[in-house]
Scaffold this active site. Structure first.
Site, PDB file in Angstrom:
ATOM      1  N   LYS A  64       0.729  -1.565   0.090  1.00  0.00           N
ATOM      2  CA  LYS A  64      -0.083   0.103  -0.024  1.00  0.00           C
ATOM      3  C   LYS A  64       0.666   1.542   0.160  1.00  0.00           C
ATOM      4  CE  LYS A  64      -3.136   0.093   2.735  1.00  0.00           C
ATOM      5  NZ  LYS A  64      -4.429  -0.178   3.842  1.00  0.00           N
ATOM      6  N   LYS A  76       2.600  -4.204  11.081  1.00  0.00           N
ATOM      7  CA  LYS A  76       1.385  -3.648  11.794  1.00  0.00           C
ATOM      8  C   LYS A  76       1.325  -4.160  13.347  1.00  0.00           C
ATOM      9  CE  LYS A  76      -3.248  -3.622  10.465  1.00  0.00           C
ATOM     10  NZ  LYS A  76      -4.165  -2.396   9.285  1.00  0.00           N
ATOM     11  N   ASN A 261      -9.212  -4.602   3.908  1.00  0.00           N
ATOM     12  CA  ASN A 261      -7.812  -5.361   3.718  1.00  0.00           C
ATOM     13  C   ASN A 261      -7.700  -6.815   3.582  1.00  0.00           C
ATOM     14  OD1 ASN A 261      -6.193  -2.729   4.291  1.00  0.00           O
ATOM     15  ND2 ASN A 261      -7.036  -2.760   6.356  1.00  0.00           N
TER      16      ASN A 261
END
Length: 350
Positions: A64, A76, A261
């Site tokens: 992304k 993340k 996602n």
């Protein structure tokens, strides 16, 4: 704990016996800059599932950031909660945030985080009092506020690009099915309705369903009908994993573009969509508006106007992706990964 191979740089796992929470940070890449990605807090079947989710989402963040031309890597955080967030008292939640902040500080700026499922801008305000490695604060605390409007703007740009690629004459009159009516999905529904779409909506929450239906005259369907209801554009804005190869082989739509996602379970699903002629906007491109907003405003220092312009350019990126996929006979996911790979290998940031 048995875990599969991973091509990322680092996985940090910590357990706190007092709160019962597990803390996972996945740093997939720092090639373009410090890794960046939201903090997801939810209940998982086991810690292995939390680790797998963090790694999968971190890899998607790398793609992304690269596809959006942002000078950040992919990472993340996942906090595997012992109970649903609504059942955790304030004192325990504060303790969970303190441990999370300590973990962020240990990484020394190689990873910064923002809000995601189960966390919000107010949580980022609290974290920022404990660590500098946070973005996505409220406007009252000096942050850019919610990323939902820009995420929705980018998704709508993806819808328009997908509709054009499919040879359809604009969104007006098309049946647009929005699954998931949280802050992003509800805003996408508003934009689609404003463009003259025939809106169809689905959500597990009856209140959200009725609010959007009343505001825009939308038709409401059950969540179990999402993959079988005929529509022109399917807009998944809930959690990922909606489209398996089997589901991709039967879903009755022309374009798929949403905020969720990891929408596809694997690359095989993307190939099925390609063979069926369904235009798929890869999620890590379509939903980049939130990252552009948060990173652009709070980390890079872009103006709101520049952030909006960069978010609308999601459509331009997808036009390039669709053309590449057509030219080479590959899935749009593979084409989008090529765009990201060129940036990761030293090409110019977009």
């Amino acid at each position: 704990m048995g875990l599969p191979e991973w091509d990322g740089e680092l996985t940090s796992v910590r357990h706190d016996p007092e709160t019962g929470a597990w803390f996972v940070i996945g740093v997939h890449s720092t090639r373009l800059g410090p890794a960046s990605g939201g903090t997801r807090a939810m209940v998982y079947p086991g810690v292995e599932d939390a680790v797998a989710d963090a790694r999968r989402l971190a890899g998607a963040m790398t793609l992304k950031m690269a596809a959006a031309g942002l000078p950040m890597g992919g990472g993340k955080s996942v906090i595997a909660l012992p109970a649903p967030r609504a059942e955790i008292d304030d004192a325990t939640w504060r303790q969970i945030l303190e441990i999370h902040a300590a973990n962020l500080n240990l990484l020394g700026g190689n990873y910064t985080t923002g809000p995601d499922i189960g966390t919000n801008s107010a949580d980022m305000d609290a974290l920022r009092t404990l660590t500098p490695h946070v973005f996505g604060r409220t406007t009252a605390a000096g942050g850019p506020g919610s990323s939902a409007p820009m995420t929705a703007l980018g998704v709508f740009a993806a819808i328009e690009a997908g509709v054009a690629e499919a040879g359809l004459d604009g969104v007006e009159g098309l049946r647009v099915l929005v699954q998931g009516l949280g802050a992003v999905g509800a805003d996408v529904a508003r934009l689609a309705a404003g463009a003259g779409a025939k809106l169809i909506v689905a959500d597990v929450d009856p209140v959200r369903r009725s609010v959007v239906a009343d505001a825009h005259g939308a038709e409401v369907i059950g969540t179990g009908e999402v993959l079988t209801r005929e529509c022109d554009v399917l807009v998944p804005c809930a959690t990922g994993g909606l489209l398996t190869p089997a589901a991709a082989g039967t879903v009755p739509c022309t374009v798929i573009a949403g905020a969720a996602n990891n929408l596809l379970t694997d690359d095989a699903a993307a190939e099925v969509l390609r063979r069926r002629g369904i235009v798929y906007a890869p999620d890590f491109v379509a939903n980049a508006g939130g990252a552009i907003h948060l990173v652009g405003r709070e980390v890079i220092g872009w103006s709101a106007e520049h952030v909006a312009d960069r978010t609308r350019a999601v459509g331009d990126t997808l036009t390039e992706v669709f053309a590449d996929a057509r030219t080479h006979g590959i899935s749009t996911v593979e084409a989008a990964e090529r765009v990201a790979a060129r940036t990761l290998s030293g090409g110019p940031l977009r």
